[in-house]
Design an enzyme around this catalytic site. Structure first.
Site, short mmCIF file in Angstrom:
data_model
loop_
_atom_site.label_atom_id
_atom_site.label_comp_id
_atom_site.label_asym_id
_atom_site.label_seq_id
_atom_site.Cartn_x
_atom_site.Cartn_y
_atom_site.Cartn_z
N ASP A 23 0.83 -1.21 0.00
CA ASP A 23 0.00 0.00 0.00
C ASP A 23 0.86 1.26 0.00
O ASP A 23 1.98 1.26 0.50
CB ASP A 23 -0.92 -0.03 1.23
CG ASP A 23 -2.09 0.94 1.10
OD1 ASP A 23 -2.36 1.42 -0.01
OD2 ASP A 23 -2.74 1.20 2.13
N ASN A 71 -11.04 -2.44 -5.16
CA ASN A 71 -10.25 -1.50 -5.97
C ASN A 71 -10.90 -1.14 -7.31
O ASN A 71 -10.51 -0.17 -7.96
CB ASN A 71 -8.83 -2.04 -6.21
CG ASN A 71 -7.93 -2.01 -4.99
OD1 ASN A 71 -7.08 -2.87 -4.79
ND2 ASN A 71 -8.11 -1.00 -4.14
N ARG A 191 2.13 -4.72 6.20
CA ARG A 191 1.40 -3.69 5.46
C ARG A 191 2.22 -2.40 5.46
O ARG A 191 2.62 -1.91 6.51
CB ARG A 191 0.02 -3.40 6.06
CG ARG A 191 -0.72 -2.36 5.20
CD ARG A 191 -2.15 -2.16 5.56
NE ARG A 191 -2.79 -1.31 4.54
CZ ARG A 191 -4.05 -1.40 4.16
NH1 ARG A 191 -4.84 -2.31 4.70
NH2 ARG A 191 -4.54 -0.60 3.23
#
Ligand code: IPE
Ligand code: IPE
Ligand code: MG
Length: 248
Positions: A23, A71, A191
């Site tokens: 991300d 997305n 992440r």
């Protein structure tokens, strides 16, 4: 004797299955006054480095969250760019992945991807199907709730409630219906970009995973950052509900 260019550190303990939520591409680009797509493009370099390092370390399973079911809500032009980028990436990397003994797999509804990407992904999976070095799973058009619902629909109505004669528990049999069938549970989730959420990624498989959040944006997350994350993992004490540390 000359030292190798990038010596790998020794780890006391390595995760068997690492899952990464890549991300921060958009913010990486914005910080530089560039269009979001520039972040996706540079992010591919991070994908390469992390795969290489994971393979060299002997990590068995690496799962990368590349495109979620959510997305699709992004601007059409950005979605199109990501799809073309992934298609090109697979086309370019196929032989290197194969040479390194990587087997490419996927989770998510891949039949819902644009035809060119679907075709390239299929070709890549078939080409590398016999490899035993590392399983690289790309989560594409992936959503954990959808995956769990699909498995639930296929799960026999009357579960055994315990261990079946085969020795498999209901949990084992349910796991076997997920996209990740046959893979070990996720040990370590990384992440990037500072967000501390799972965004519908592998919700069943991360039940006992160690979570690692770093503010680094994905395009800046390279080999040193990956090794740092693994050093952090090696220091963790995993208990699985017990009172003393247990090895996974
Ligand atoms: C991750 O980066 C790539 C995908 C989700 C495909 P983002 O595009 O989400 O970047 P940010 O979060 O907007 O910075
Ligand atoms: C998660 O990132 C999905 C991928 C990395 C492919 P997002 O950027 O889509 O997540 P949210 O929307 O910030 O939760
Ligand atoms: Mg994001």
């Amino acid at each position: 004797m000359a030292l190798p260019a990038n010596p790998l550190p020794k780890f006391d303990r390595l995760p068997k299955h690492v899952a990464v939520i890549m991300d921060g591409n958009g913010r990486w680009a914005r910080k530089r006054g560039l269009p979001r797509i520039a972040g996706h493009k540079v992010g591919i370099e991070s994908v390469r480095e992390v795969i290489r390092a994971a393979r060299e370390l002997g990590i068995g399973h690496l799962t990368l969250y590349a495109f979620s079911t959510e997305n699709w809500s992004r601007p059409k032009s950005e979605v199109g760019f990501i799809m073309r980028l992934l298609t090109l990436y697979l086309k370019r990397e196929r032989s290197e992945l194969h040479e390194k003994g990587v087997r490419v797999a996927s989770i998510g509804r891949i039949e819902g991807l644009p035809a060119a990407l679907f075709k390239e992904l299929k070709a890549c999976m078939e080409f590398t199907a016999g490899n035993r070095g590392m399983v690289l799973t790309l989560a594409l058009n992936y959503g954990a709730r959808q995956e769990i619902l699909d498995a639930a629909r296929r799960f026999p109505r009357r579960a055994s409630g315990g261990r079946a004669r085969s020795g498999a528990t209901d949990e084992d049999r349910f796991s076997a219906l997920l996209g990740t069938a046959g893979m070990p549970d996720v040990d370590f989730v990384i992440r990037t970009s500072g967000e501390m959420r799972l965004s519908n990624f592998l919700l069943w498989q991360v039940a006992y995973a160690e979570l690692y959040f770093t503010p680094t944006y994905w395009p800046d997350f390279r080999r040193p950052q990956f090794l740092e994350a693994l050093r952090d993992y090696a220091r963790r004490e995993r208990r699985f509900g017990d009172i003393a540390p247990r090895s996974a």
